[in-house]
Design a protein around this motif. Structure first.
Motif, PDB file in Angstrom:
ATOM      1  N   GLU A 282      10.837 -61.281  10.150  1.00  0.00           N
ATOM      2  CA  GLU A 282      11.467 -62.033   9.070  1.00  0.00           C
ATOM      3  C   GLU A 282      10.705 -63.329   8.854  1.00  0.00           C
ATOM      4  N   GLN A 283      10.498 -63.670   7.595  1.00  0.00           N
ATOM      5  CA  GLN A 283       9.876 -64.939   7.241  1.00  0.00           C
ATOM      6  C   GLN A 283      10.617 -65.521   6.048  1.00  0.00           C
ATOM      7  N   SER A 284      11.064 -66.755   6.173  1.00  0.00           N
ATOM      8  CA  SER A 284      11.862 -67.387   5.131  1.00  0.00           C
ATOM      9  C   SER A 284      11.377 -68.809   4.884  1.00  0.00           C
ATOM     10  N   THR A 285      11.277 -69.171   3.609  1.00  0.00           N
ATOM     11  CA  THR A 285      10.978 -70.536   3.203  1.00  0.00           C
ATOM     12  C   THR A 285      11.997 -70.944   2.148  1.00  0.00           C
ATOM     13  N   SER A 286      12.629 -72.088   2.320  1.00  0.00           N
ATOM     14  CA  SER A 286      13.645 -72.522   1.365  1.00  0.00           C
ATOM     15  C   SER A 286      13.583 -74.027   1.195  1.00  0.00           C
ATOM     16  N   ALA A 287      14.062 -74.472   0.047  1.00  0.00           N
ATOM     17  CA  ALA A 287      14.153 -75.901  -0.232  1.00  0.00           C
ATOM     18  C   ALA A 287      15.365 -76.135  -1.116  1.00  0.00           C
ATOM     19  N   ALA A 288      16.021 -77.264  -0.919  1.00  0.00           N
ATOM     20  CA  ALA A 288      17.201 -77.610  -1.712  1.00  0.00           C
ATOM     21  C   ALA A 288      17.195 -79.112  -1.987  1.00  0.00           C
ATOM     22  N   LEU A 289      17.485 -79.447  -3.221  1.00  0.00           N
ATOM     23  CA  LEU A 289      17.610 -80.853  -3.628  1.00  0.00           C
ATOM     24  C   LEU A 289      19.010 -81.051  -4.179  1.00  0.00           C
ATOM     25  N   THR A 290      19.717 -82.037  -3.631  1.00  0.00           N
ATOM     26  CA  THR A 290      21.069 -82.364  -4.089  1.00  0.00           C
ATOM     27  C   THR A 290      21.104 -83.799  -4.584  1.00  0.00           C
ATOM     28  N   LEU A 291      21.614 -83.980  -5.791  1.00  0.00           N
ATOM     29  CA  LEU A 291      21.799 -85.301  -6.381  1.00  0.00           C
ATOM     30  C   LEU A 291      23.288 -85.532  -6.607  1.00  0.00           C
ATOM     31  N   ARG A 292      23.766 -86.680  -6.176  1.00  0.00           N
ATOM     32  CA  ARG A 292      25.183 -87.012  -6.340  1.00  0.00           C
ATOM     33  C   ARG A 292      25.290 -88.340  -7.081  1.00  0.00           C
ATOM     34  N   ALA A 293      25.945 -88.291  -8.239  1.00  0.00           N
ATOM     35  CA  ALA A 293      26.096 -89.494  -9.064  1.00  0.00           C
ATOM     36  C   ALA A 293      27.559 -89.896  -9.136  1.00  0.00           C
ATOM     37  N   THR A 296      31.163 -94.069 -12.245  1.00  0.00           N
ATOM     38  CA  THR A 296      32.390 -94.870 -12.261  1.00  0.00           C
ATOM     39  C   THR A 296      33.212 -94.502 -11.033  1.00  0.00           C
ATOM     40  N   ASP A 297      34.263 -95.260 -10.806  1.00  0.00           N
ATOM     41  CA  ASP A 297      35.144 -94.967  -9.681  1.00  0.00           C
ATOM     42  C   ASP A 297      35.879 -93.644  -9.863  1.00  0.00           C
ATOM     43  N   ARG A 298      35.987 -93.169 -11.089  1.00  0.00           N
ATOM     44  CA  ARG A 298      36.746 -91.958 -11.368  1.00  0.00           C
ATOM     45  C   ARG A 298      35.879 -90.698 -11.473  1.00  0.00           C
ATOM     46  N   LEU A 299      34.600 -90.863 -11.749  1.00  0.00           N
ATOM     47  CA  LEU A 299      33.742 -89.713 -12.049  1.00  0.00           C
ATOM     48  C   LEU A 299      32.700 -89.506 -10.954  1.00  0.00           C
ATOM     49  N   GLU A 300      32.587 -88.252 -10.539  1.00  0.00           N
ATOM     50  CA  GLU A 300      31.569 -87.862  -9.569  1.00  0.00           C
ATOM     51  C   GLU A 300      30.921 -86.568 -10.045  1.00  0.00           C
ATOM     52  N   ALA A 301      29.582 -86.510 -10.014  1.00  0.00           N
ATOM     53  CA  ALA A 301      28.849 -85.307 -10.420  1.00  0.00           C
ATOM     54  C   ALA A 301      27.803 -84.983  -9.360  1.00  0.00           C
ATOM     55  N   THR A 302      27.731 -83.705  -8.970  1.00  0.00           N
ATOM     56  CA  THR A 302      26.777 -83.260  -7.962  1.00  0.00           C
ATOM     57  C   THR A 302      25.953 -82.112  -8.528  1.00  0.00           C
ATOM     58  N   LEU A 303      24.651 -82.252  -8.499  1.00  0.00           N
ATOM     59  CA  LEU A 303      23.722 -81.211  -8.945  1.00  0.00           C
ATOM     60  C   LEU A 303      22.950 -80.719  -7.731  1.00  0.00           C
ATOM     61  N   ARG A 304      22.968 -79.407  -7.537  1.00  0.00           N
ATOM     62  CA  ARG A 304      22.247 -78.825  -6.397  1.00  0.00           C
ATOM     63  C   ARG A 304      21.289 -77.759  -6.912  1.00  0.00           C
ATOM     64  N   LEU A 305      20.015 -77.908  -6.561  1.00  0.00           N
ATOM     65  CA  LEU A 305      18.962 -76.978  -6.946  1.00  0.00           C
ATOM     66  C   LEU A 305      18.397 -76.339  -5.683  1.00  0.00           C
ATOM     67  N   LEU A 306      18.288 -75.013  -5.684  1.00  0.00           N
ATOM     68  CA  LEU A 306      17.819 -74.297  -4.502  1.00  0.00           C
ATOM     69  C   LEU A 306      16.744 -73.291  -4.892  1.00  0.00           C
ATOM     70  N   THR A 307      15.807 -73.087  -3.989  1.00  0.00           N
ATOM     71  CA  THR A 307      14.835 -72.013  -4.128  1.00  0.00           C
ATOM     72  C   THR A 307      14.600 -71.417  -2.753  1.00  0.00           C
ATOM     73  N   ALA A 308      14.376 -70.125  -2.701  1.00  0.00           N
ATOM     74  CA  ALA A 308      14.192 -69.436  -1.419  1.00  0.00           C
ATOM     75  C   ALA A 308      13.214 -68.289  -1.601  1.00  0.00           C
TER      76      ALA A 308
END
Length: 788
Positions: A282-293, A296-308
């Motif tokens: 088995e051989q695996s290569t993966s990467a993930a980038l997560t951004l959390r914005a 405001t105090d009321r709003l939260e957004a999370t973007l997650r990008l993955l490749t494998a």
């Protein structure tokens, strides 16, 4: 771990002495019937209490095995003895938060059976596959006869009939459904925890959570700059490098986390063909980038990008010839009878076979807005994957047959939900809706060299699933700790299917259908105190229907409908000794109707298997879970499941003309469901202490993972033996550095893991055989990790 448990005593037969388990365990055979713990009169009996129709001795004691397995196991078991005096000196076990009901909760307050594998367990046990998740979460099993290509998970004995794209356990990544069975074991890096939810989760999770759901939760970005790098080397050419870094990009407004992992494993078994692919590599290569914005105090957004990217070799396996049950009027043997043996021969695969290749990308955007008493959540996700397997289908040095398939898939989903925030009011509620599309295209690329073929050929299919759902949940607190929760989901599934395979009239197959699924759940709970919860529940699980594309089928056999089950559960969750001990228990009973089972059509002799709704089964059992900290630095954990799953009514057409079942028309009611263990056990211990040197600490731990035998198929005539693994680890820590040494499978156990009925290619044509997957033997690793 957090989970569910209950003593065995409620399931003991009336009047049976409590010492019966000791006599059975002396033989290391916990799946013998209670009335047959020594020698049954008039032959051997199956665990369901029915005499084996083939007359095969299925449970003879194995005198050479008990001490080999039992002594090390008893050593680990002894470490789980908890003394009140020790508990008084220890700190409480750390709290864990789960999202089993779409809101953050203490798992001890959730009226459902679940197990949580936290980051510490995932790290120390080296969990990197769904099979290893299952071995740590009794009640969940995974059959993977073709490596990472097409694993088949099952919960509480609800095993699947075939190898399609619809598992009976839903897998989710941060709450987003993972489409396709070959994709569920792909995104296992950088996990904060794994939530294993037992019983139907359709009401809230939907999408094939017929028997349960597994939610993989990743690590979120933090505000502080932090990172880690870990390098691992080990036996059998194991090489791993993982790294993560994260922190605030704009303090208080934007943070990020980047994870990269590369893992290689050369496979435990060597290929006897010099220029052939590696066996089981088995051989695996993966990467993930997560951004959390958080603008405001009321709003939260999370973007997650993955490749494998995965590149695996030839799956490990070997064929076992049939040895019993000739078909009526022939001498052709149709079954293998007895225990599946270990393999002593050489493994082989030709250079023309490249193994399994897979590339995938996923993206998910989750936005949450807090509107005082209500939280609004939007989840948008897309994913794509391209995979291809090229397997040496004869598993030999001869160039006879290649099994190949190219798959391209794409899925997209949009979910909106409104959640009332729990501020102590009597009524809390949840409303949601979702849209989902899944496109799956396959092209079989087989080459039958023994027939003179030189280029790939096979059927191409295009399948599309469109799904729309509305769901809701409401919990009403009745006072005195009592609460009632009602969940309901409406789901409409529409499927279109096109294949180059042709029907009896010579026309390409074009099929479409749609189904409406209603899946309710009701829970009644009593929070007797902050530390004690009792509950009962009833839930309906459903899984969509589909289509059959084999060439030799009648038109009426081309479709199958949804299957359903009603699961009834009662449980108890407790926290004792000021939080240093948790003990949980659950009982369950499942009535499985319109069961999807595989049958053989009389329209032809080959390419004639199809799925229909002709079965009915029952499963019942108990689940136990215990965590404790008897001393400062010592953590103990254990989980156990007992599952009694059997067919209630099914006449298997494949058995109608063999001696064991001919007299009853192939009826297999009363026999155990295949590919599931009656008993599963996971015990573990960890100890950490400061050493008499500056800033130096040491740690050591171990675990015993055991499951009882599994029947290979519906006939119960063959079975893989019990599987037992002991894993140990030890190491040193100083400041940000940690050195770890691990041994997997200390006793070098190599019992077969799974065996499936298969068509074996030979120079003379195809013949029936059993394809067997062996277990890897003992391996070791050394890891060095640095944190910043």
């Amino acid at each position: 771990m957090k989970g569910s448990t209950i003593p065995l005593s409620p399931w003991l037969p009336p009047g049976r002495p409590r010492g019966w388990a000791n006599r059975i365990s002396a033989y290391w055979r916990w799946d013998r019937p209670w009335f047959c713990d020594q020698q049954c009169p008039d032959g051997v009996w199956t665990p369901s209490g029915k005499r084996d129709r083939a007359g095969i001795a299925q449970e003879q004691p194995s005198p050479g095995r008990p001490m080999r397995h039992t002594l090390p196991a008893l050593g680990l078991l002894a470490t789980t003895i908890v003394t009140p005096a020790g508990l008084a000196d220890a700190a409480p076990v750390e709290e864990i938060i789960v999202t089993a009901r779409m809101r953050a909760e203490d798992p001890q307050k959730v009226p459902a059976s679940l197990i949580v594998l936290d980051a510490a367990i995932l790290d120390r046990a080296g969990i990197s596959s769904i099979a290893s998740i299952a071995s740590h979460a009794p009640g969940l099993v995974v059959s993977d006869p073709f490596g990472r290509f097409n694993p088949a998970p099952a919960m509480r004995g609800l095993s699947q009939p075939g190898t399609g794209d619809e598992p009976s356990v839903g897998f989710f990544l941060d709450g987003v459904y993972i489409s396709g069975r070959s994709s569920i074991n792909m995104f296992l890096a950088d996990l904060a925890r794994v939530e294993v939810l037992k019983g139907p989760q359709n009401a809230l999770f939907g999408r094939n959570s017929f028997g349960g759901a597994v939610n993989l939760v990743t690590n979120p970005p933090g505000e502080e700059i932090a990172g880690s790098l870990e390098l691992t080397a080990g036996s059998k050419d194991r090489r791993e490098a993982t790294g993560a870094v994260g922190g605030a990009l704009v303090p208080g407004k934007l943070s990020a986390r980047l994870n990269v992992a590369h893992k290689e494993y050369g496979g435990f078994y060597k290929n006897s063909v010099a220029d052939g692919p590696e066996i089981g590599s088995e051989q695996s290569t993966s990467a993930a980038l997560t951004l959390r914005a958080t603008p405001t105090d009321r709003l939260e957004a999370t973007l997650r990008l993955l490749t494998a990217r995965d590149r695996d070799g030839q799956p490990k396996g070997y064929y076992l010839a049939t040895n019993c049950q000739p078909r009526a009027g022939t001498v052709a043997l149709s079954q293998y009878c007895g225990e599946i043996p270990d393999y002593q021969g050489a493994f082989a695969a030709n250079a023309q076979h490249t193994g399994f290749m897979r590339d995938a990308q996923r993206a998910a955007l989750t936005a949450r807005y807090n509107a005082d008493a209500v939280e609004v959540t939007s989840i948008t996700a897309i994913g794509q994957e391209r995979n291809e397997f090229n397997r040496d289908d004869d598993y030999s040095a001869a160039l006879l047959s290649r099994a190949g398939q190219l798959t391209k898939r794409w899925d997209g989903s949009q979910e909106i939900r409104l959640l009332s925030l729990d501020q102590g009011q009597a009524l809390t509620w949840l409303l949601g809706g979702s849209l989902y599309r899944f496109d799956n295209s396959t092209w079989r690329r087989n080459i039958q060299y023994f027939q003179g073929q030189t280029s790939p050929s096979g059927v191409a299919t295009d399948a599309r699933t469109d799904s729309a759902a509305l769901y809701g949940s409401a919990t009403l607190r009745l006072g005195q700790g009592l609460a009632v929760t009602g969940d309901l989901r409406w789901q409409r599934d529409a499927k279109d299917f096109a294949s180059t395979a042709r029907n009896a009239a010579g026309q390409p197959i074009r099929l479409s259908d749609q189904w409406t699924l209603w899946t309710p759940r009701v829970q009644l709970s009593w929070q007797a105190s902050d530390d004690l919860l009792a509950y009962v529940s009833a839930a309906k699980g459903m899984k969509s229907g589909g289509f059959n594309d084999m060439a030799n089928l009648f038109d009426a056999e081309r479709r199958f409908g949804p299957e359903s089950n009603w699961t009834y559960e009662a449980g108890l969750k407790s926290v004792l000794a000021d939080g240093r001990l948790t003990a949980n228990a659950a009982l369950f009973h499942i009535d499985w109707r319109r069961q999807q089972v595989v049958a053989a059509s009389t329209a032809g002799l080959l390419n004639n298997f199809y799925t229909n709704n002709a079965g009915r089964s029952r499963s019942r059992g108990v689940e136990l879970e215990l965590t404790a900290r008897p001393l400062e630095g010592l953590d103990l954990h254990g989980a156990y499941s007992f599952i009694d799953a059997e067919f209630r009514d099914y006449a298997d057409p494949d058995y109608r003309d063999i001696p064991a079942f001919a007299a009853v028309g192939g009826q297999i009611g009363g026999l155990a469901l295949p590919r599931q263990s009656r008993h599963q056990l996971a015990l573990g211990a960890d100890y950490r202490a400061d050493l008499p040197l500056d800033d130096l600490a040491g740690f050591a731990g171990g675990e015993w993972l055991w499951q009882s035998r599994q029947y290979a198929e519906n006939s119960n005539l063959s079975w893989v033996p019990a599987d037992s693994k002991i894993n140990l680890w030890t190491g040193l820590e100083r400041g940000p550095y940690r050195l770890t040494f691990k041994v997997q499978n200390l006793l070098d156990e190599r019992n077969p893991l799974v065996a499936v009925r298969f068509s074996r290619p030979t120079a003379a044509g195809f013949t029936r055989a059993w394809l067997v997957t062996p277990s890897d033997g003992r391996t070791w690793t050394v890891s060095l990790r640095a944190r910043m």
